[in-house]
Design an enzyme around this catalytic site. Structure first.
Site: not given
Length: 486
Positions: A231, A235
Site C-alpha cells: 500500500y 502510494k
C-alpha cells in the site's frame, strides 16, 4: 467557504470513507457549489447510480443533511450531483460517455483524487493500477480541464515507511528509495507485473495461486526498496509521478495519518470500515486478543476524518491557481501526541464498562492485555500460553468431547488472528517517527487571518483541541461499535 461557490468539483473514489464526508460537507455548508462530479467504478451509468444510492446517500452520515433540507434534498441532489461511471486505472478515467467527458473537461474547476486501495497486502497489479497509475491518469485528465484551479491528491503520511525522527512535508523524486537501493523504475515495475502474470497464466496456475503470488510480489518489491507493505509503496510511487509530470499545474498532496471517526461534523463518531487501530480494539473487545506486540511509549498518530476533510477544503482554496506542489501532513504526533499505552487503556476501559455481546447473546468479559515489546518475548508468550496448550488439545481433539474441540478451534482462530495483525501492523506499533506539520500549521494560521472558521468552528483541523480520553471512550469506540460492528 466562498471558494467553492459556483465551482464544479470532480471527486474520484466517491464511495470511499473520506470522500463521503467530503461530499456531505460541501452539500451542507456550500449548497451553492455548481456541481459535484462523482466518479464511481461501475460498468455503466445505471450501475454507478445504484452505487451512489446504496453506498453513499443511504448512509447515516447524511442524516443531518436530510434533516436540514427535508423534501428539497432530492431536488438539491439532482441539481448539484452528476454520477459518473468510470475507472481511474484507465485513460480518460474510464469514462465512456464522450459527451459527459467533454462536459467535465470544460466545467471542472477542482479535481480531488480520493481513489485508493488501502489494503496493506493487496495484489501488486491491483494496488499499482489504482494507487500509482491511477494518480497519473487523474493528473493527465486534470491537465485537460480548461478551468482547472487545483488538483488535490490524498496520499498517506506513511509513504515515509519506517523512518525515525521528524518526517518532513517533502515530496519524492522519481526513483528515490527509502533504503538507498537503486533501480526503482515504475515502468519496469509494471513490466515485471505483466511478465509475472503472463508466466503464471502460461503455467495454468489457479486464480487463487495467482492472487497469492501477486500479493507476495507486492510485498517483495516494497521491501526491496525500503517500504514495509504494498500500500504505502504504491502510494509513494503515485506521488513520484505527480511531482515529475505536473509541470506548472497547482498540486496539493494531503498526507493524513491514521484516520479515525468524525470528531464533530456532521456529528461525532461516524465511522465506516475497520481501520488500522480499530482492528486491535475490536479484537480485544471480542475476546480475541489477550496479548500483543508493541512499545507502550510509541506515539500512535491519529486524526479524525472530518479534520482531514476540513484541511482538504482549506488547502484547495489556498492553492487555487498557484503553480506549485505543496504537501500537508494532517496528523497529531507533534501537536497532540497519543501513546500506544493510552490507546490500550481507553479500549480496555470502554469494553470493560460496555462489553461486547457475542452471537449467543452473552457479554464477553475482557481483562488486561499483556503488551510485549520484542518479537522474542512475543513468540515466547505465544509458545507458553497458546502453542503448548494447542498441542495438547490437538492430541485429544478427535477422541474428546465437544468442549475440547471447541477450545482447540477457538485457540487456532486466536493465534491466526493475532499473528495476522502483527504481520500487518507490527511496523507501526514500534514506529519512531513523528510528522512535521509546519505547512499545515501555516495553512491554519493563514486561513484564520482571512476569517475562515479553523480554530474550533466549521473548518477546524487543529488536533490540539482534542481530548483523546474523551474522544476515544465517548466518541470513537462507541461510533465504531454502532456504525461498523452494528
Amino acid at each position: 467557504m466562498e471558494f467553492m461557490e459556483g465551482r464544479s468539483i470532480l471527486v474520484t473514489g466517491a464511495a470511499g470513507f473520506l470522500a463521503k464526508i467530503f461530499i456531505e460537507k460541501i452539500l451542507r455548508v456550500q449548497p451553492n457549489v455548481k456541481r459535484l462530479y462523482l466518479l464511481l467504478r461501475a460498468r455503466d451509468s445505471n450501475s454507478a447510480m445504484l452505487r451512489f444510492d446504496t453506498e453513499i446517500m443511504s448512509k447515516d452520515l447524511f442524516r443531518v443533511l436530510k434533516e436540514k433540507h427535508g423534501g428539497y434534498l432530492n431536488s438539491l441532489i439532482s441539481q448539484k450531483i452528476r454520477v459518473v461511471a468510470g475507472d481511474i486505472t484507465c485513460e480518460d478515467l474510464g469514462v465512456k460517455d464522450s459527451l459527459l467527458l467533454e462536459e467535465m473537461i470544460k466545467e471542472v474547476d477542482v479535481v480531488v483524487n480520493l481513489a485508493a486501495n488501502t489494503n496493506f497486502d493487496e495484489r501488486y497489479d491491483i494496488s499499482i493500477g489504482i494507487n500509482t497509475m491511477g494518480a497519473k491518469h487523474v493528473l493527465n485528465f486534470a491537465k485537460r480541464c480548461e478551468k482547472l484551479k487545483v488538483l488535490l491528491h490524498v496520499s498517506t503520511a506513511y509513504v515515509c515507511g519506517e523512518k525515525e525522527g521528524l518526517i518532513l512535508e517533502k515530496g519524492y523524486k522519481m526513483g528515490e528509495t527509502l533504503n538507498g537501493a537503486r533501480g526503482l523504475d515504475i515502468d519496469a515495475e509494471k513490466k515485471l507485473i505483466d511478465d509475472t502474470l503472463k508466466s503464471l497464466k502460461a503455467e495454468n496456475c489457479s486464480d487463487d495461486l495467482i492472487k497469492s503470488k501477486m500479493k507476495d510480489l507486492g510485498i517483495q518489491r516494497a521491501r526491496r526498496y525500503g517500504w514495509p507493505n504494498t500500500y504505502v509503496f504504491t502510494k509513494a510511487m503515485g506521488e513520484m509521478l505527480l511531482g515529475h509530470l505536473k509541470n506548472e499545474m497547482p498540486v496539493v498532496i494531503i498526507r493524513p495519518t491514521i484516520v479515525t471517526s468524525t470528531y464533530k461534523e456532521p456529528f461525532p463518531g461516524w465511522a465506516e470500515g475497520i481501520r488500522t487501530i480499530d482492528s486491535l480494539a475490536v479484537g480485544y473487545g471480542k475476546g480475541r486478543i489477550t496479548c500483543f506486540l508493541g512499545n507502550p511509549n510509541t506515539i500512535i498518530d491519529v486524526i479524525p476524518a472530518d479534520m482531514v476533510v476540513n484541511a482538504m477544503m482549506v488547502a484547495m482554496a489556498a492553492h487555487s491557481n498557484q503553480s506549485d506542489e505543496t504537501i500537508y501532513h494532517v496528523g497529531s504526533s507533534v501537536a497532540n501526541p497519543l501513546e500506544y499505552a493510552s490507546l490500550q487503556d481507553y479500549g480496555q476501559r470502554y469494553f470493560q464498562k460496555h462489553p461486547w455481546i457475542n452471537k449467543e447473546g452473552k457479554p464477553v468479559i475482557v481483562g488486561n492485555v499483556k503488551v510485549l515489546n520484542s518479537m522474542e518475548s512475543f513468540q515466547r508468550y505465544l509458545a507458553i500460553h497458546y502453542l503448548l496448550p494447542l498441542k495438547g488439545l490437538e492430541m485429544v481433539n478427535k477422541a474428546c468431547c465437544q468442549y475440547f474441540q471447541d477450545r482447540y478451534l477457538d485457540m487456532c482462530r486466536k493465534i491466526k488472528f493475532v499473528l495476522r495483525l502483527v504481520e500487518l501492523y507490527g511496523p507501526y506499533l514500534f514506529f519512531k517517527g513523528y510528522f512535521d506539520d509546519m505547512n499545515t500549521e501555516k495553512l491554519r494560521r493563514a486561513a484564520a487571518q482571512v476569517g475562515e472558521e479553523v480554530e474550533s468552528g466549521t473548518f477546524c483541523f487543529d488536533p490540539k483541541i482534542i481530548n483523546w480520553e474523551d474522544y476515544f471512550i465517548n466518541v470513537h469506540i462507541p461510533g465504531v461499535v454502532k456504525y461498523v460492528l452494528k
